[in-house]
Design a protein around this motif. Structure first.
Motif, PDB file in Angstrom:
ATOM      1  N   SER A   1       0.826  -1.206   0.000  1.00  0.00           N
ATOM      2  CA  SER A   1       0.000   0.000   0.000  1.00  0.00           C
ATOM      3  C   SER A   1       0.860   1.256   0.000  1.00  0.00           C
ATOM      4  O   SER A   1       0.566   2.230  -0.713  1.00  0.00           O
ATOM      5  N   VAL A   2       1.937   1.254   0.796  1.00  0.00           N
ATOM      6  CA  VAL A   2       2.831   2.422   0.848  1.00  0.00           C
ATOM      7  C   VAL A   2       3.492   2.653  -0.502  1.00  0.00           C
ATOM      8  O   VAL A   2       3.571   3.782  -1.008  1.00  0.00           O
ATOM      9  N   LEU A   3       3.958   1.561  -1.127  1.00  0.00           N
ATOM     10  CA  LEU A   3       4.588   1.697  -2.440  1.00  0.00           C
ATOM     11  C   LEU A   3       3.601   2.227  -3.478  1.00  0.00           C
ATOM     12  O   LEU A   3       3.958   3.047  -4.330  1.00  0.00           O
ATOM     13  N   ALA A   4       2.350   1.760  -3.402  1.00  0.00           N
ATOM     14  CA  ALA A   4       1.345   2.221  -4.357  1.00  0.00           C
ATOM     15  C   ALA A   4       1.036   3.700  -4.161  1.00  0.00           C
ATOM     16  O   ALA A   4       0.764   4.425  -5.124  1.00  0.00           O
ATOM     17  N   LEU A   5       1.069   4.156  -2.900  1.00  0.00           N
ATOM     18  CA  LEU A   5       0.833   5.581  -2.641  1.00  0.00           C
ATOM     19  C   LEU A   5       2.000   6.430  -3.131  1.00  0.00           C
ATOM     20  O   LEU A   5       1.813   7.561  -3.592  1.00  0.00           O
ATOM     21  N   ILE A   6       3.210   5.896  -3.018  1.00  0.00           N
ATOM     22  CA  ILE A   6       4.388   6.645  -3.467  1.00  0.00           C
ATOM     23  C   ILE A   6       4.456   6.714  -4.990  1.00  0.00           C
ATOM     24  O   ILE A   6       4.765   7.761  -5.572  1.00  0.00           O
ATOM     25  N   ASP A   7       4.171   5.608  -5.635  1.00  0.00           N
ATOM     26  CA  ASP A   7       4.263   5.523  -7.098  1.00  0.00           C
ATOM     27  C   ASP A   7       2.896   5.155  -7.661  1.00  0.00           C
ATOM     28  O   ASP A   7       2.433   4.024  -7.505  1.00  0.00           O
ATOM     29  N   GLY A   8       2.231   6.105  -8.310  1.00  0.00           N
ATOM     30  CA  GLY A   8       0.900   5.863  -8.841  1.00  0.00           C
ATOM     31  C   GLY A   8       0.854   4.763  -9.885  1.00  0.00           C
ATOM     32  O   GLY A   8      -0.180   4.122 -10.073  1.00  0.00           O
ATOM     33  N   ARG A   9       1.967   4.508 -10.555  1.00  0.00           N
ATOM     34  CA  ARG A   9       1.985   3.443 -11.563  1.00  0.00           C
ATOM     35  C   ARG A   9       1.765   2.073 -10.925  1.00  0.00           C
ATOM     36  O   ARG A   9       1.136   1.201 -11.517  1.00  0.00           O
ATOM     37  N   LEU A  10       2.286   1.914  -9.707  1.00  0.00           N
ATOM     38  CA  LEU A  10       2.058   0.651  -8.993  1.00  0.00           C
ATOM     39  C   LEU A  10       0.588   0.490  -8.620  1.00  0.00           C
ATOM     40  O   LEU A  10       0.043  -0.619  -8.686  1.00  0.00           O
ATOM     41  N   ALA A  11      -0.056   1.586  -8.226  1.00  0.00           N
ATOM     42  CA  ALA A  11      -1.476   1.523  -7.900  1.00  0.00           C
ATOM     43  C   ALA A  11      -2.285   1.100  -9.122  1.00  0.00           C
ATOM     44  O   ALA A  11      -3.193   0.266  -9.031  1.00  0.00           O
ATOM     45  N   VAL A  12      -1.958   1.687 -10.276  1.00  0.00           N
ATOM     46  CA  VAL A  12      -2.648   1.307 -11.515  1.00  0.00           C
ATOM     47  C   VAL A  12      -2.388  -0.162 -11.836  1.00  0.00           C
ATOM     48  O   VAL A  12      -3.302  -0.907 -12.230  1.00  0.00           O
ATOM     49  N   PHE A  13      -1.145  -0.593 -11.638  1.00  0.00           N
ATOM     50  CA  PHE A  13      -0.808  -1.995 -11.917  1.00  0.00           C
ATOM     51  C   PHE A  13      -1.582  -2.937 -11.007  1.00  0.00           C
ATOM     52  O   PHE A  13      -2.170  -3.929 -11.471  1.00  0.00           O
ATOM     53  N   TYR A  14      -1.620  -2.657  -9.708  1.00  0.00           N
ATOM     54  CA  TYR A  14      -2.288  -3.543  -8.752  1.00  0.00           C
ATOM     55  C   TYR A  14      -3.804  -3.565  -8.933  1.00  0.00           C
ATOM     56  O   TYR A  14      -4.447  -4.601  -8.746  1.00  0.00           O
ATOM     57  N   LEU A  15      -4.372  -2.412  -9.299  1.00  0.00           N
ATOM     58  CA  LEU A  15      -5.825  -2.303  -9.315  1.00  0.00           C
ATOM     59  C   LEU A  15      -6.446  -2.572 -10.688  1.00  0.00           C
ATOM     60  O   LEU A  15      -7.593  -3.028 -10.753  1.00  0.00           O
ATOM     61  N   ARG A  16      -5.706  -2.318 -11.769  1.00  0.00           N
ATOM     62  CA  ARG A  16      -6.365  -2.337 -13.076  1.00  0.00           C
ATOM     63  C   ARG A  16      -5.817  -3.372 -14.041  1.00  0.00           C
ATOM     64  O   ARG A  16      -6.463  -3.627 -15.079  1.00  0.00           O
ATOM     65  N   SER A  17      -4.694  -3.981 -13.755  1.00  0.00           N
ATOM     66  CA  SER A  17      -4.152  -4.963 -14.698  1.00  0.00           C
ATOM     67  C   SER A  17      -4.433  -6.380 -14.203  1.00  0.00           C
ATOM     68  O   SER A  17      -4.429  -6.633 -12.992  1.00  0.00           O
ATOM     69  N   PRO A  18      -4.678  -7.314 -15.118  1.00  0.00           N
ATOM     70  CA  PRO A  18      -4.899  -8.714 -14.707  1.00  0.00           C
ATOM     71  C   PRO A  18      -3.725  -9.291 -13.926  1.00  0.00           C
ATOM     72  O   PRO A  18      -3.918 -10.025 -12.948  1.00  0.00           O
ATOM     73  N   LEU A  19      -2.497  -8.958 -14.363  1.00  0.00           N
ATOM     74  CA  LEU A  19      -1.329  -9.461 -13.642  1.00  0.00           C
ATOM     75  C   LEU A  19      -1.262  -8.870 -12.228  1.00  0.00           C
ATOM     76  O   LEU A  19      -0.911  -9.575 -11.270  1.00  0.00           O
ATOM     77  N   GLY A  20      -1.604  -7.597 -12.103  1.00  0.00           N
ATOM     78  CA  GLY A  20      -1.633  -6.975 -10.774  1.00  0.00           C
ATOM     79  C   GLY A  20      -2.669  -7.633  -9.876  1.00  0.00           C
ATOM     80  O   GLY A  20      -2.432  -7.858  -8.689  1.00  0.00           O
ATOM     81  N   THR A  21      -3.840  -7.945 -10.474  1.00  0.00           N
ATOM     82  CA  THR A  21      -4.875  -8.647  -9.704  1.00  0.00           C
ATOM     83  C   THR A  21      -4.377 -10.009  -9.231  1.00  0.00           C
ATOM     84  O   THR A  21      -4.612 -10.417  -8.088  1.00  0.00           O
ATOM     85  N   ALA A  22      -3.672 -10.713 -10.119  1.00  0.00           N
ATOM     86  CA  ALA A  22      -3.121 -12.018  -9.745  1.00  0.00           C
ATOM     87  C   ALA A  22      -2.098 -11.874  -8.622  1.00  0.00           C
ATOM     88  O   ALA A  22      -2.050 -12.699  -7.698  1.00  0.00           O
ATOM     89  N   CYS A  23      -1.289 -10.821  -8.673  1.00  0.00           N
ATOM     90  CA  CYS A  23      -0.298 -10.587  -7.615  1.00  0.00           C
ATOM     91  C   CYS A  23      -0.984 -10.306  -6.277  1.00  0.00           C
ATOM     92  O   CYS A  23      -0.586 -10.844  -5.234  1.00  0.00           O
TER      93      CYS A  23
END
Length: 224
Positions: free
Chosen positions: A179-201
């Motif tokens: 969560s901290v990394l996603a707040l620091i880098d918005g690209r990680l938030a997009v990856f975790y929330l919107r990409s299938p691979l991020g969802t799998a992670c």
């Protein structure tokens, strides 16, 4: 609750185009409910053990006032201090009404119950009914044994609770770190929330965390 959480996750996922928000709320809510059920089960067992201690003390008081073992147990079963055990005692009453003797009904309850103190009570009642002997001292000794076991159990629960707290912190670290990394880098938030691979992670991380927490919880509380 799961329906509400699932509906909220689905709506949020559709609004934000996030497969993670669509898929993850229900498993997370299910895991939280599992933890709550386990906590309630432990609290209920502790309450019943305390009620049984009060019950045995009441039986001892009845015996010292001149009651028979059967009468002492019957009277003590109706006391307000044993309300937590009424479900178990209802089973005993039903068995007695069906023709069983009180000692046999208590012994049967002790064998089927997961509460060790009930097993001790049933065994003691069966032995006294079958072989006789000084009833009062036997009940007093049973009361002392139950209280000693409860004191030991409280000490173990205290240590187990500390271990569970440590396990909870360890289980939450990956989530907090991500969560901290996603707040620091918005690209990680997009990856975790919107990409299938991020969802799998995210799903894999949650699955591993949940499995690790349940396994540690089992190791800590397996004997309680």
């Amino acid at each position: 609750m799961l329906g509400v959480v699932g509906s909220f996750g689905l709506a949020a996922g559709l609004v934000w185009s996030s497969p993670t928000l669509v898929l993850m709320p229900v498993p997370v809510a299910s895991f939280v409910l599992l933890l709550r059920r386990r906590s309630r089960s432990r609290a209920e067992r502790t309450e019943k053990a305390a009620a049984l201690s009060a019950f045995v003390d009441s039986v001892g008081i009845e015996l010292r006032s001149g009651a028979s073992l059967h009468g002492a147990i019957t009277n003590a079963m109706s006391g307000p201090q044993v309300a937590a055990l009424q479900q178990e005692f209802d089973v005993v009453r039903s068995a007695v009404e069906a023709g069983s003797t009180l000692d046999v009904a208590l012994a049967s309850l002790g064998r089927s119950s997961s509460i060790d103190e009930l097993s001790l009570l049933g065994t003691t009642a069966a032995v006294l009914a079958e072989h006789g002997g000084p009833v009062g001292p036997a009940i007093d000794r049973l009361s002392e044994l139950i209280r000693s076991g409860q004191a030991n159990d409280r000490a173990i629960r205290s240590q187990a609770s500390q271990a569970t707290a440590s396990a909870s912190v360890m289980a939450g670290l990956p989530v907090a770190f991500g969560s901290v990394l996603a707040l620091i880098d918005g690209r990680l938030a997009v990856f975790y929330l919107r990409s299938p691979l991020g969802t799998a992670c995210v799903a894999g991380c949650f699955g591993l965390v949940a499995f690790g927490w349940v396994w540690m919880d089992h190791l800590i509380w397996s004997d309680r």
